[in-house]
Enzyme design. Structure first.
Site, PDB file in Angstrom:
ATOM      1  N   HIS A 102     -47.280   6.803 -50.657  1.00 46.33           N
ATOM      2  CA  HIS A 102     -46.117   6.353 -49.891  1.00 46.33           C
ATOM      3  C   HIS A 102     -46.653   5.775 -48.482  1.00 46.33           C
ATOM      4  O   HIS A 102     -46.145   4.586 -48.408  1.00 46.33           O
ATOM      5  CB  HIS A 102     -45.156   7.585 -49.200  1.00 46.33           C
ATOM      6  N   GLU A 103     -47.788   6.134 -47.943  1.00 48.25           N
ATOM      7  CA  GLU A 103     -48.296   5.448 -46.901  1.00 48.25           C
ATOM      8  C   GLU A 103     -48.998   4.223 -47.195  1.00 48.25           C
ATOM      9  O   GLU A 103     -48.988   3.187 -46.528  1.00 48.25           O
ATOM     10  CB  GLU A 103     -49.118   6.422 -46.284  1.00 48.25           C
ATOM     11  N   HIS A 106     -46.414   1.434 -46.929  1.00 48.91           N
ATOM     12  CA  HIS A 106     -46.141   0.943 -45.764  1.00 48.91           C
ATOM     13  C   HIS A 106     -47.428  -0.284 -45.482  1.00 48.91           C
ATOM     14  O   HIS A 106     -47.048  -1.171 -44.927  1.00 48.91           O
ATOM     15  CB  HIS A 106     -46.443   1.932 -44.720  1.00 48.91           C
TER      16      HIS A 106
END
Length: 231
Positions: A102-103, A106
């Protein structure tokens, strides 16, 4: 003067927001702990998964760092670092890999110039102003004899916080979508493990939804109490 009052009927909105926030916090922790017990068949750690994803996205310049705390994972676009918490960095669980991915989502958003992410970054100075000065301005307006100008400025500043959180929603959901797409390739997780990651990331995304609802209810309460001076 203000008919609703701090502890009038509008206070029920605060309780609703608090309940929603507490439930969302419990839900994300429950799901993370559940799938943190499931070791990935590949034996890949969160940090290794992140490095694999970043390298395949052409982001070799993004450094992966260990940070203290639990679920304090974040991507810093300023210094191009992916900061993984102690519960994610070395863990080989399905949950840890999902959070790390998920990071990475980003980081990829930053690389591609994802518009909502840029919009959120542009709002940060105004949001900091709203977070720090909205309530003090409202209270100062009340102290100075219901100065509606100060009160309304305070309410508008608080509204910026709500706007920031609304803009955050597509950023977080998109990052999760990118993570799931990457992990579905089968290089890090198998087909049975991907649905587990989806549950973890959905639970995490719901905390942002809960934050929007809670803050919007607080804004509604401020408007109910201070938005009308006819009383």
């Amino acid at each position: 003067m203000y008919g609703y009052g701090f502890f009038g009927p509008s206070y029920f909105l605060v309780i609703i927001g608090l309940v929603i926030s507490l439930w969302a916090s419990w839900y994300v922790n429950h799901n993370f702990k559940k799938y943190d017990q499931v070791t990935s068949q590949s034996g890949t750690s969160g940090a290794q998964a992140a490095r694999f994803i970043l390298d395949n996205a052409g982001l070799q310049d993004v450094q992966i760092l260990r940070t203290s705390g639990n679920l304090t994972d974040n991507y810093n676009p300023t210094n191009k670092t992916l900061n993984l918490s102690e519960s994610t960095f070395d863990s080989t669980s399905v949950a840890a890999i999902g959070v790390a991915a998920h990071e990475c989502g980003h980081a990829i958003q930053d690389q591609t110039g994802y518009v909502p992410m840029r919009a959120r970054a542009a709002l940060v100075p105004a949001v900091n102003l709203g977070s720090n000065f909205s309530i003090p301005l409202i209270l100062l307006g009340v102290i100075l004899g219901a100065n509606q100008t100060l009160i309304q400025i305070g309410i508008w500043l608080f509204a910026l916080v709500v706007l920031f959180q609304v803009v955050t929603l597509p950023v977080e959901f998109n990052a999760s979508g990118r993570a799931i797409k990457i992990l579905s390739s089968g290089n890090v997780l198998n087909n049975d493990e991907v649905p587990m990651v989806k549950q973890v990331l959905l639970a995490a995304a719901l905390t942002y939804v809960a934050a929007v609802i809670s803050t919007a209810l607080q804004l509604l309460r401020l408007i109910m109490i201070f938005g009308d001076n006819r009383n």
